[in-house]
Design an enzyme around this catalytic site. Structure first.
Site, PDB file in Angstrom:
ATOM      1  N   SER A 144      24.229  39.337  58.317  1.00  0.00           N
ATOM      2  CA  SER A 144      23.133  39.958  57.577  1.00  0.00           C
ATOM      3  C   SER A 144      22.367  40.920  58.472  1.00  0.00           C
ATOM      4  O   SER A 144      22.297  40.727  59.694  1.00  0.00           O
ATOM      5  CB  SER A 144      22.154  38.891  57.082  1.00  0.00           C
ATOM      6  OG  SER A 144      22.658  38.181  56.001  1.00  0.00           O
ATOM      7  N   PRO A 145      21.739  41.935  57.876  1.00  0.00           N
ATOM      8  CA  PRO A 145      20.836  42.789  58.662  1.00  0.00           C
ATOM      9  C   PRO A 145      19.641  41.974  59.136  1.00  0.00           C
ATOM     10  O   PRO A 145      19.004  41.281  58.335  1.00  0.00           O
ATOM     11  CB  PRO A 145      20.426  43.886  57.671  1.00  0.00           C
ATOM     12  CG  PRO A 145      20.705  43.310  56.319  1.00  0.00           C
ATOM     13  CD  PRO A 145      21.831  42.349  56.466  1.00  0.00           C
ATOM     14  N   CYS A 151      16.134  42.271  61.280  1.00  0.00           N
ATOM     15  CA  CYS A 151      15.148  43.153  61.906  1.00  0.00           C
ATOM     16  C   CYS A 151      14.819  42.663  63.319  1.00  0.00           C
ATOM     17  O   CYS A 151      14.547  41.480  63.520  1.00  0.00           O
ATOM     18  CB  CYS A 151      13.892  43.214  61.061  1.00  0.00           C
ATOM     19  SG  CYS A 151      14.109  44.141  59.528  1.00  0.00           S
ATOM     20  N   GLN A 164      22.140  49.171  57.298  1.00  0.00           N
ATOM     21  CA  GLN A 164      21.307  49.065  56.110  1.00  0.00           C
ATOM     22  C   GLN A 164      20.312  50.227  56.111  1.00  0.00           C
ATOM     23  O   GLN A 164      19.463  50.334  56.992  1.00  0.00           O
ATOM     24  CB  GLN A 164      20.557  47.729  56.089  1.00  0.00           C
ATOM     25  CG  GLN A 164      19.791  47.493  54.801  1.00  0.00           C
ATOM     26  CD  GLN A 164      19.012  46.194  54.822  1.00  0.00           C
ATOM     27  OE1 GLN A 164      18.112  46.019  55.650  1.00  0.00           O
ATOM     28  NE2 GLN A 164      19.340  45.276  53.920  1.00  0.00           N
ATOM     29  N   TYR A 197      10.592  46.220  49.422  1.00  0.00           N
ATOM     30  CA  TYR A 197      10.518  47.544  50.028  1.00  0.00           C
ATOM     31  C   TYR A 197      10.646  48.620  48.945  1.00  0.00           C
ATOM     32  O   TYR A 197      10.668  48.328  47.752  1.00  0.00           O
ATOM     33  CB  TYR A 197      11.546  47.662  51.149  1.00  0.00           C
ATOM     34  CG  TYR A 197      11.274  46.679  52.263  1.00  0.00           C
ATOM     35  CD1 TYR A 197      10.002  46.582  52.826  1.00  0.00           C
ATOM     36  CD2 TYR A 197      12.255  45.808  52.737  1.00  0.00           C
ATOM     37  CE1 TYR A 197       9.715  45.661  53.829  1.00  0.00           C
ATOM     38  CE2 TYR A 197      11.987  44.884  53.734  1.00  0.00           C
ATOM     39  CZ  TYR A 197      10.713  44.816  54.284  1.00  0.00           C
ATOM     40  OH  TYR A 197      10.439  43.902  55.274  1.00  0.00           O
ATOM     41  N   ARG A 214      21.699  45.961  48.450  1.00  0.00           N
ATOM     42  CA  ARG A 214      21.039  44.650  48.553  1.00  0.00           C
ATOM     43  C   ARG A 214      19.916  44.571  47.535  1.00  0.00           C
ATOM     44  O   ARG A 214      19.027  45.426  47.496  1.00  0.00           O
ATOM     45  CB  ARG A 214      20.498  44.408  49.964  1.00  0.00           C
ATOM     46  CG  ARG A 214      19.619  43.142  50.039  1.00  0.00           C
ATOM     47  CD  ARG A 214      19.351  42.660  51.446  1.00  0.00           C
ATOM     48  NE  ARG A 214      20.417  41.738  51.878  1.00  0.00           N
ATOM     49  CZ  ARG A 214      20.297  40.870  52.885  1.00  0.00           C
ATOM     50  NH1 ARG A 214      19.180  40.805  53.585  1.00  0.00           N
ATOM     51  NH2 ARG A 214      21.302  40.088  53.217  1.00  0.00           N
ATOM     52  N   GLY A 253      22.445  34.918  58.479  1.00  0.00           N
ATOM     53  CA  GLY A 253      21.503  35.509  59.406  1.00  0.00           C
ATOM     54  C   GLY A 253      21.113  34.543  60.498  1.00  0.00           C
ATOM     55  O   GLY A 253      21.531  34.657  61.643  1.00  0.00           O
TER      56      GLY A 253
END
Length: 366
Positions: free
Chosen positions: A23-24, A26, A102, A190, A237, A329
């Protein structure tokens, strides 16, 4: 063992060696606040490729400076960033994994303080970082704040077109940087999610009101990205639900996912929440039913994510037909070599040409 988790999956011309993906995540670690990835990103993402993942996805990466979640986020809006990312993607490829990115804009949740440390010249805080501490005024579909963040500026029709083009330009630069796949971030409260949900979109133009109008921004981005990178696989996503009455929900997600498939997307990454503050029923595999719903009702391929932590759990989700791939993740952060461990636990035997074990680590198989 004949494993679905460790079987290949093809998206357009890209064949992924397995269905266990990163997973992305941050990192808030662009040291100069210029969006350029660093040695941290090379080691962080490279370790997952070395550990046997089929797809390694870089974190939410802003398509414009104002789209960063924090001033320390990575970006893909200029050539310096492209060159820095190429170093990362080259290493991922050297380990047999595919590289993904992403593409993101944080909207009203932009210009936030980083989650950890004194990373803004010694400043810490919560909510929106002010201009004198590296921040900026965020933008959104409507001037509705995400408390305790400041009230954003509602984007104009002209700015919407600029942002659609920015996503397309970001996709083109991503391919130049060596990424094999792009993901459009329409989740977690977002900017694109803000357009999708009636809780954050009160526009009265063609980008607000009906579901078709609220989905227009996303669908225009998907079409623009597809035109910019015709052969590159594209994920979207989604947060499948806002967990709030009157908000975005899993039926909306299934409908819009089908529209996005027709517009040029290839697979849908199903998460949840993030738009408003609401209780989330967290538990092992808690988002899998959402992925299964979107897959069935939207007639689209999906991946599942959300507290998937064991080999047996991941394998069973795929065997039960709830998803086409798995993203993890936290389990990858705990163990970058989770795929090697999962394969061992499932008794997967690889042909020499398909082995995900780095030759330097083969002795650890036994």
């Amino acid at each position: 063992m004949d494993s679905t988790l460790f079987s290949p999956l093809t998206l357009r011309s890209l064949t992924l060696r397995n269905r266990l993906w990163v997973s992305p995540l941050c990192q808030y670690s662009s040291n100069q606040q210029d969006g350029v990835p660093t040695d941290w990103h090379l080691v962080h993402l490279g370790s997952f490729a070395r550990g046997g993942a089929g797809l390694v996805m870089a974190e939410a990466t802003a398509v414009v400076p104002e789209g960063r979640i924090t001033p320390r986020d990575t970006g893909i809006w200029n050539d310096e960033q492209v060159s820095a990312w190429r170093r990362v993607t080259d290493f991922i490829h050297s380990q047999g994994a595919a590289a993904a990115i992403q593409l993101a804009h944080a909207g009203r949740k932009a210009s936030a303080y980083p989650e950890f440390g004194t990373l803004l010249g010694g400043y810490t805080g919560s909510g929106t970082a002010p201009v004198d501490r590296g921040g900026w005024i965020p933008e959104a579909p409507s001037a509705i704040a995400f408390e305790p963040y400041v009230t954003p500026v509602a984007v104009s029709a002209t700015r919407i077109q600029e942002l659609i083009q920015a996503f397309a330009d970001g996709a083109r630069r991503s391919v130049e940087a060596g990424f094999d796949l792009v993901e459009i971030h329409a989740a977690h409260g977002y900017l694109i999610h803000q357009f999708l949900s009636p809780l954050s979109n009160e526009r009265d133009d063609e980008f607000g009101g009906t579901l078709e109008n609220r989905a227009r921004f996303l669908l225009d981005i998907v079409r623009a990205v597809r035109a910019a990178v015709p052969e590159t696989p594209m994920l979207v996503r989604f947060s499948a639900t806002d967990y709030t009455e009157g908000g975005w929900n899993e039926d909306d997600t299934a409908t819009v996912a089908h529209w996005a498939l027709e517009a040029g997307a290839d697979l849908f990454d199903i998460s949840s929440g993030g738009l408003v503050r609401a209780p989330i029923p967290v538990g092992p595999g808690y988002q899998v039913p959402l992925a299964a719903h979107v897959r069935t009702q939207g007639e689209v391929p999906v991946n599942a994510v959300g507290l998937i932590t064991t080999a047996e759990q991941a394998e069973q989700i795929l065997r039960d037909g709830h998803a086409d791939a798995i993203m993890m993740g936290r389990e990858f952060m705990r163990d970058p070599h989770a795929p090697l461990r999962f394969a061992r636990e499932l008794g997967v035997e690889f042909a020499e040409s398909d082995d995900i074990w780095p030759p330097q680590y083969v002795r650890a198989k036994i």
